[in-house]
Design a protein around this motif. Structure first.
Motif, short mmCIF file in Angstrom:
data_model
loop_
_atom_site.label_atom_id
_atom_site.label_comp_id
_atom_site.label_asym_id
_atom_site.label_seq_id
_atom_site.Cartn_x
_atom_site.Cartn_y
_atom_site.Cartn_z
N SER B 171 6.36 -8.29 -5.83
CA SER B 171 7.74 -8.21 -5.37
C SER B 171 8.46 -7.09 -6.08
O SER B 171 9.25 -6.36 -5.49
CB SER B 171 8.46 -9.53 -5.64
N GLN B 172 8.15 -6.93 -7.37
CA GLN B 172 8.82 -5.88 -8.11
C GLN B 172 8.45 -4.50 -7.57
O GLN B 172 9.28 -3.60 -7.54
CB GLN B 172 8.49 -5.98 -9.60
N ALA B 173 7.21 -4.38 -7.13
CA ALA B 173 6.81 -3.11 -6.52
C ALA B 173 7.67 -2.83 -5.29
O ALA B 173 8.13 -1.71 -5.07
CB ALA B 173 5.34 -3.15 -6.14
N ALA B 174 7.91 -3.89 -4.50
CA ALA B 174 8.75 -3.71 -3.32
C ALA B 174 10.18 -3.36 -3.72
O ALA B 174 10.81 -2.47 -3.14
CB ALA B 174 8.72 -4.97 -2.45
N SER B 176 11.11 -1.85 -6.37
CA SER B 176 11.18 -0.50 -6.92
C SER B 176 11.16 0.54 -5.83
O SER B 176 11.51 1.69 -6.04
CB SER B 176 10.03 -0.27 -7.91
N LEU B 177 10.74 0.15 -4.63
CA LEU B 177 10.81 1.07 -3.49
C LEU B 177 12.15 0.94 -2.79
O LEU B 177 12.36 1.52 -1.73
CB LEU B 177 9.69 0.78 -2.49
N GLY B 178 13.04 0.14 -3.36
CA GLY B 178 14.38 0.04 -2.79
C GLY B 178 14.56 -1.10 -1.81
O GLY B 178 15.58 -1.19 -1.14
N ALA B 179 13.58 -1.97 -1.68
CA ALA B 179 13.71 -3.08 -0.74
C ALA B 179 14.70 -4.11 -1.28
O ALA B 179 14.83 -4.28 -2.49
CB ALA B 179 12.35 -3.74 -0.52
N THR B 180 15.41 -4.75 -0.38
CA THR B 180 16.26 -5.85 -0.81
C THR B 180 15.39 -7.10 -0.98
O THR B 180 14.22 -7.10 -0.59
CB THR B 180 17.37 -6.14 0.22
N ARG B 181 15.99 -8.15 -1.53
CA ARG B 181 15.21 -9.36 -1.74
C ARG B 181 14.66 -9.91 -0.42
O ARG B 181 13.53 -10.36 -0.33
CB ARG B 181 16.10 -10.44 -2.40
N LEU B 182 15.52 -9.83 0.62
CA LEU B 182 15.12 -10.34 1.92
C LEU B 182 13.91 -9.59 2.45
O LEU B 182 12.92 -10.17 2.88
CB LEU B 182 16.30 -10.22 2.89
N GLU B 183 14.00 -8.26 2.36
CA GLU B 183 12.90 -7.44 2.87
C GLU B 183 11.63 -7.68 2.07
O GLU B 183 10.53 -7.78 2.63
CB GLU B 183 13.30 -5.96 2.82
N ALA B 184 11.80 -7.77 0.75
CA ALA B 184 10.63 -8.00 -0.10
C ALA B 184 9.99 -9.35 0.23
O ALA B 184 8.77 -9.48 0.29
CB ALA B 184 11.03 -7.94 -1.57
N ALA B 185 10.87 -10.35 0.45
CA ALA B 185 10.34 -11.69 0.73
C ALA B 185 9.50 -11.66 1.99
O ALA B 185 8.37 -12.16 2.01
CB ALA B 185 11.49 -12.68 0.87
N TRP B 186 10.06 -11.06 3.05
CA TRP B 186 9.33 -11.10 4.31
C TRP B 186 8.10 -10.21 4.29
O TRP B 186 7.08 -10.55 4.88
CB TRP B 186 10.25 -10.71 5.47
N SER B 187 8.21 -9.05 3.63
CA SER B 187 7.06 -8.15 3.69
C SER B 187 5.97 -8.55 2.72
O SER B 187 4.80 -8.61 3.07
CB SER B 187 7.52 -6.71 3.42
N VAL B 188 6.35 -8.84 1.49
CA VAL B 188 5.33 -9.09 0.47
C VAL B 188 4.95 -10.56 0.38
O VAL B 188 3.79 -10.94 0.51
CB VAL B 188 5.82 -8.60 -0.91
#
Ligand SMILES: Nc1ncnc2c1ncn2[C@@H]1O[C@H](COP(=O)(O)OP(=O)(O)OP(=O)(O)O)[C@@H](O)[C@H]1O
Ligand SMILES: [Mg+2]
Lengths: 251, 286, 318
Positions: B171-174, B176-188
């Motif tokens: 999640s931290q990698a996501a 660090s690419l500028g993703a929001t929590r929502l985007e990180a949650a769904w993608s990662v």
């Protein structure tokens, strides 16, 4: 040189992997033997044959003989727990038992009923002193052992191992997970211990091997390529591979 | 170093033997259950039983089968699982992504543990009081709703477990690419946890099929396949229960066969979940 | 140039707003379990209220008479039925499961464990009614034989007295429940034991400890909180089980004095009578009170287990 550990025609198989091939070795009493060699050459495997740790795995087969003072450790009537009491092991990473500092050192003595009461307390103190930990922990013997730093934990494991009065101490890269200062500390301890114990170490660090070894074993692909007094192996290796390794051509 | 029989060694031997015996007994009994169900159920299992609904006098030893219960159970558990999935995923996200390791999160996890431990009968009784309050009758819809409540804690707990296993570095990698929590949650998170999520869903589905006490109150029982959410629905566990209560050996036999059908169905779901989890875990980074 | 910068900022602002909105919604969703729990407790409590105006909590909990038509709603018989069946199941399952899990993880070959583990998980998913069928087919006929077998030795002890010619008994219920919860307890326990690092075991074995000494002094202290959790999980399943117990326990409203006596658990009471509960005044209130009792016990149970776990965890740290 007086031989304490005699290894004859030793073979170890992990399932199909032939990890040790026809090992024959004589390890001297009261000295530090260091086993070196590239990664995967069988150093840990060899060490584990000395305290019968391979018994713990299902698929590992050991054939041949390992004699400690003339007693074959693999003879059918030998009690494995006795072997492990006589041959102590310091692991690569310290694993303090889930109890207090005091209980960690007392653990083995309680199990083997070596001491109790005042005598037990004295012995705990003694072995903590030998391991060079006493001054740091004397005020908090009853706190959990896992609160210690990694370096302190490793010294605790040393004290714990010494407390069951072994004759041989094995160490599988006992300093590799430690910071340089803690590592140096352990090395100093080991140097002092060889007065009373036979020490067999696996090491990856040539500097450490040069510094500590009285007797050096060089292994390669499951075989012992060269073994002898450290001076001789280090300064005048007979084998080309040994020379290449010592010159740092491969690890 | 010779072998000696010290107390410690005797104790070790004795404990080992006791443990061995205990394992043998327990594993033996568990295996015997499956064997019993197969042996007693198989003679009564035929095509009619699983392809026909009960005809007149089925519960008196007459013609017909338990298709009503098979379809009913699948509808009940399927509907419940679907609804529970839609509710559980946000809950699991909420706990994992948005409340983190806070006190609130542990309170919520505790509430889930309590809900998990509440007997299905109590869920059934709860649904029943609500139905009475609204003047509703036992129906497929009501059964689905109660199963949903029952399945939510099962699903969220296992989802939570797999999401917590996802290393936070990912999640931290996501982030660090500028993703929001929502985007990180769904993608990662979802992608990493997918095999676990599938297992969670199938686990809840299995529990839904096997549960009896909750649908006893809310879905009722019917000899017909339900035609709408408002019609009552049969279910396999209740079919077993009712048939076993019969004085007719023939009907009880059908009950054993129904238990066999239920068991096989559950075994199939378990294996499917294992298979899918293995399939899907190919994309998972470890 | 300026334009793209603007729109970039714009999208970013939108994404962040979306995230904040999602945060609010997901937090709301996450509070659903708490909310549901609250509604259930309050709901059952309101429905029990009429009965509580009629008789006191103490009267209900300690009353032995259950005569709805006479307005008597004593639950003690059913509470004792539930407690005795659950306790017996626990006494049978907990030691067997602990021994089995320990054997599989600490002594048995890895291959045996990997072969048995999937089977255990499969069994954990088998519906309780199937265990009930097995109980009916195997255990109920067996119990009278067990009873007459032990009578010569234990018959004089009330706990083992035989007053019941059938096999529908507390013992049958206990055995069925014990077997039913075993796969759950074993499956969780194995997971717990496997999470104990091998380094710890090796640390102890390297000192010449036996396997059992290692288990007793190192593995068990470390695994205890998890093992307790496993048993509690099984216990809550046994406690709330309805159909499987109903099928074998006899459903006779008497306080059981012997394990061969029949019993009548709370769950069976509710399941057997909910159909008529609107026909007699206060009947529905009493049955909902029984459900509330189950709910409250489960909650107390979980809170208690959580406390034990916290304390045990703290001790395992040592
Ligand atoms: N449990 C095992 N199962 C199968 N093969 C193994 C196992 N343990 C070790 N091996 C293999 O046996 C050989 C020797 O391994 P060993 O661990 O003794 O090497 P090592 O010299 O200690 O290496 P390192 O310096 O990296 O610790 C290697 O080829 C390794 O892959
Ligand atoms: Mg190694």
């Amino acid at each position: 040189m007086e031989t304490q550990i005699k290894i004859r025609d030793l073979n170890v198989y992990y399932n199909k992997v032939h990890a040790l091939k026809d090992i024959n070795l004589d390890l001297p009493r009261g000295q530090i033997t260091v086993i070196v060699g590239p990664s995967g050459c069988g150093k840990s495997t060899l060490l584990k044959t000395l305290n019968r740790f391979h018994d713990l795995a299902d698929d590992t087969q050991v054939t041949g003989h390992v004699e400690l003072d003339g007693v074959d450790l693999y003879a059918p009537d030998v009690e494995v727990t006795e072997v492990r009491t006589k041959v102590g092991l310091i692991a690569q990473r310290p694993f303090p038992l889930p109890m207090s500092i005091f209980e960690n050192v007392a653990y083995g003595m309680r199990i083997h009923k070596l001491a109790r009461g005042k005598e037990l307390r004295d012995k705990v103190k003694h072995y903590l002193e030998v391991a060079g930990l006493w001054d740091e922990v004397k005020g908090r013997l009853n706190t959990p052992a896992r609160d210690l730093s990694i370096g302190q934990q490793q010294r605790l494991c040393l004290a714990r191992g010494l407390a069951v009065e072994p004759e041989v101490i094995l160490g599988d890269e006992p300093t590799s997970s430690l910071d340089p200062i803690s590592a140096k500390f352990i090395e100093e301890r080991l140097e002092e211990l060889k007065k009373d114990y036979t020490v067999v170490l696996v090491s990856h660090v040539l500097r450490q091997a040069r510094h500590l070894a009285d007797y050096l074993v060089f292994m390669y692909l499951g075989e012992v390529v060269e073994a002898g007094p450290a001076e001789q192996v280090l300064n005048a290796p007979k084998n080309d591979r040994t020379r290449a390794y010592l010159q740092g051509e491969f690890y | 170093m010779k072998k000696r029989w010290t107390l410690a060694h005797l104790e070790d031997r004795a404990m080992r033997t006791i443990m061995q015996l205990a394992s043998l007994v327990l594993v033996g009994v568990l295996a015997a259950i499956l064997v019993t169900i197969f042996i007693r159920g198989l003679p009564f299992l035929d095509l009619d039983l699983i392809t026909k609904t009960p005809q007149g006098g089925f519960f008196l030893g007459g013609e017909g089968g338990i298709l009503n219960a098979i379809v009913g159970s699948l509808l009940l558990a399927g509907g419940g699982t679907l609804l529970a999935l839609f509710i559980s995923l946000p809950i699991a996200f909420g706990i994992n992504v948005y409340t983190g390791a806070s006190r609130l999160a542990s309170l919520l996890r505790m509430a889930l543990d309590v809900l998990w431990g509440i007997p299905s009968l109590v869920y059934g009784a709860f649904g029943f009081t609500i139905m009475i309050a609204f003047g509703m009758r036992a129906s497929l819809g009501a059964g689905i709703l109660v199963l949903t409540l029952l399945q939510i804690p099962i699903m969220v707990r296992s989802m939570d477990e797999v999401m917590r296993m996802v290393p936070s570095e990912l999640s931290q990698a996501a982030y660090s690419l500028g993703a929001t929590r929502l985007e990180a949650a769904w993608s990662v998170l979802v992608r990493q946890a997918l095999p676990g999520l599938v297992t969670a869903v199938l686990l809840a589905f299995g529990r839904g099929i096997g549960d009896a006490a909750s649908v006893l109150f809310t879905a009722g029982f019917s000899d017909r396949i339900p035609t709408s959410l408002a019609s009552p629905s049969a279910s396999l566990p209740l079919a077993v229960f009712f048939q076993l209560g019969s004085p007719f050996p023939e009907v009880r036999g059908n009950g054993y066969a129904t238990a066999l059908v239920l068991t096989v169905l559950i075994l199939f779901i378990s294996m499917l979940s294992r298979f899918l989890a293995r399939r899907l875990s190919r994309n998972v980074i470890r | 140039m300026q334009n793209t910068q603007d729109s970039k900022l714009h999208t970013q602002a939108r994404r962040i707003r979306k995230d904040e909105l999602a945060a609010r919604n997901y937090r709301l969703a996450a509070s659903f379990p708490l909310f549901l729990l609250l509604i259930m407790v309050v709901g059952f409590f309101l429905r029990t209220q009429p009965l509580l105006e009629h008789s006191s909590v103490w009267e209900i909990l300690s009353g032995m008479q259950w005569r709805p038509s006479a307005g008597e709603f004593g639950l003690l018989t059913f509470i004792s039925g539930t407690l005795s069946v659950t306790l017996l199941a626990l006494l049978l399952a907990a030691p067997l499961c602990m021994l089995t899990s320990l054997f599989l993880v600490e002594y048995a070959k890895r291959r045996a464990l990997t072969a048995i583990l999937p089977a255990i998980d499969l069994l954990a998913g088998i519906p309780s009614v199937v265990y009930g069928v097995w109980g009916l087919l195997v255990i109920v006929p067996l119990v009278p034989q067990i009873s007459s077998f032990v009578q010569p030795w234990l018959g004089s002890i009330p706990l083992f007295a035989a007053n019941n010619p059938t096999g529908y008994s507390i013992l049958s219920g206990g055995i069925v429940l014990a077997v039913m919860i075993s796969p759950i307890i074993i499956s969780v326990s194995i997971e717990v034991l496997r999470s104990v690092p091998d380094g710890l075991r090796h640390g102890s074995l390297a000192l010449g400890a036996t396997r059992w000494q290692t288990i007793k002094k190192v593995v068990l202290p470390r695994a205890m909180p998890g093992l307790i959790a496993a048993i509690v999980m099984g216990l809550s399943r046994a406690f709330g089980e309805t159909l499987a117990v109903m099928m074998v326990v006899g459903n006779t409203p008497l306080i059981p004095r012997s394990i061969f006596d029949p019993g009548y658990p709370l769950t069976a009471l509710i399941a057997n009578n909910y159909g008529e509960m609107m026909s007699i005044p206060l009947y529905d209130s009493a049955l909902m009170g029984a459900a509330l009792l189950l709910l409250v016990i489960v909650i107390i149970f979980n809170l208690g287990a959580a406390l034990v776990l916290i304390r045990a965890n703290r001790r395992a740290q040592v």
